[in-house]
Write a protein that holds these residues in place. Structure first.
Motif, short mmCIF file in Angstrom:
data_model
loop_
_atom_site.label_atom_id
_atom_site.label_comp_id
_atom_site.label_asym_id
_atom_site.label_seq_id
_atom_site.Cartn_x
_atom_site.Cartn_y
_atom_site.Cartn_z
N GLN A 65 10.82 1.71 9.78
CA GLN A 65 10.13 0.63 9.08
C GLN A 65 8.85 1.12 8.41
N LEU A 66 8.11 1.98 9.11
CA LEU A 66 6.89 2.52 8.51
C LEU A 66 7.21 3.41 7.32
N THR A 67 8.31 4.16 7.42
CA THR A 67 8.73 5.01 6.30
C THR A 67 9.10 4.15 5.10
N GLN A 68 9.81 3.06 5.34
CA GLN A 68 10.17 2.16 4.24
C GLN A 68 8.93 1.53 3.62
N LEU A 69 7.99 1.10 4.45
CA LEU A 69 6.75 0.51 3.94
C LEU A 69 5.98 1.53 3.10
N ALA A 70 5.90 2.76 3.58
CA ALA A 70 5.19 3.80 2.83
C ALA A 70 5.86 4.05 1.48
N GLY A 71 7.18 4.03 1.47
CA GLY A 71 7.91 4.21 0.21
C GLY A 71 7.63 3.08 -0.77
N LEU A 72 7.60 1.85 -0.27
CA LEU A 72 7.30 0.71 -1.15
C LEU A 72 5.88 0.79 -1.69
N LYS A 73 4.95 1.24 -0.85
CA LYS A 73 3.56 1.38 -1.30
C LYS A 73 3.45 2.48 -2.36
N THR A 74 4.14 3.59 -2.13
CA THR A 74 4.12 4.70 -3.08
C THR A 74 4.68 4.29 -4.44
N GLN A 75 5.71 3.44 -4.42
CA GLN A 75 6.32 2.96 -5.66
C GLN A 75 5.46 1.91 -6.35
N GLY A 76 4.41 1.46 -5.68
CA GLY A 76 3.54 0.45 -6.26
C GLY A 76 4.04 -0.96 -6.06
N LEU A 77 5.01 -1.14 -5.18
CA LEU A 77 5.57 -2.45 -4.93
C LEU A 77 4.81 -3.22 -3.85
N LEU A 78 3.99 -2.51 -3.09
CA LEU A 78 3.16 -3.16 -2.07
C LEU A 78 1.70 -2.84 -2.35
N ALA A 79 0.87 -3.86 -2.31
CA ALA A 79 -0.57 -3.66 -2.45
C ALA A 79 -1.11 -3.10 -1.14
N GLU A 80 -2.31 -2.56 -1.18
CA GLU A 80 -2.92 -1.96 0.02
C GLU A 80 -3.03 -2.98 1.15
N GLU A 81 -3.42 -4.22 0.82
CA GLU A 81 -3.57 -5.25 1.85
C GLU A 81 -2.21 -5.61 2.47
N GLU A 82 -1.19 -5.72 1.62
CA GLU A 82 0.15 -6.04 2.12
C GLU A 82 0.65 -4.93 3.04
N PHE A 83 0.41 -3.68 2.64
CA PHE A 83 0.84 -2.54 3.44
C PHE A 83 0.16 -2.57 4.81
N ALA A 84 -1.15 -2.82 4.82
CA ALA A 84 -1.90 -2.84 6.08
C ALA A 84 -1.41 -3.96 6.99
N THR A 85 -1.12 -5.12 6.41
CA THR A 85 -0.63 -6.26 7.19
C THR A 85 0.72 -5.96 7.81
N GLU A 86 1.64 -5.43 7.01
CA GLU A 86 2.98 -5.12 7.52
C GLU A 86 2.95 -3.99 8.52
N LYS A 87 2.09 -3.00 8.30
CA LYS A 87 1.97 -1.88 9.24
C LYS A 87 1.48 -2.38 10.59
N ALA A 88 0.51 -3.27 10.57
CA ALA A 88 -0.01 -3.84 11.82
C ALA A 88 1.07 -4.64 12.53
N ARG A 89 1.89 -5.36 11.77
CA ARG A 89 2.97 -6.14 12.36
C ARG A 89 4.00 -5.22 13.01
N VAL A 90 4.36 -4.14 12.32
CA VAL A 90 5.36 -3.20 12.86
C VAL A 90 4.82 -2.54 14.12
N LEU A 91 3.56 -2.17 14.12
CA LEU A 91 2.98 -1.49 15.27
C LEU A 91 2.62 -2.45 16.41
N GLY A 92 2.73 -3.74 16.14
CA GLY A 92 2.46 -4.72 17.18
C GLY A 92 0.99 -4.89 17.49
N SER A 93 0.14 -4.55 16.52
CA SER A 93 -1.31 -4.67 16.73
C SER A 93 -1.79 -6.04 16.35
#
Length: 93
Positions: A65-93
């Motif tokens: 999931q983190l790899t997919q999120l990083a790929g979406l961010k790299t492609q410009g499909l996720l903003a920095e805030e969206e990436f941070a929110t989803e990363k926190a959700r995946v990590l359970g923080s």
């Protein structure tokens, strides 16, 4: 040399054209990125909250999931805030 009035010279025309072209390119890129984000958001399936699973399986799922999120961010499909929110959700923080 007397000051010139009227139409701009060749350098003035070139400078004005460069400014207009640069502005048009910047605006076009912003609009294209915004449209891509909107399309991705409309096409992305809403992920339901993941049920707790075995630690070994959760680690593997998190990595993918983190790899997919990083790929979406790299492609410009996720903003920095969206990436941070989803990363926190995946990590359970």
């Amino acid at each position: 040399m007397p000051q010139r009035f009227g139409r701009p010279g060749l350098l003035g025309t070139i400078a004005r054209t460069a400014v207009i072209s640069g502005t048009a390119t910047a605006v076009s890129n912003l609009v294209e990125r915004r449209d891509m984000r909107r399309q991705a958001a409309a096409q992305a399936p809403q992920m339901p909250a993941a049920a707790p699973s075995a630690p070994a399986l959760a680690g593997t799922g998190r990595v993918s999931q983190l790899t997919q999120l990083a790929g979406l961010k790299t492609q410009g499909l996720l903003a920095e805030e969206e990436f941070a929110t989803e990363k926190a959700r995946v990590l359970g923080s």
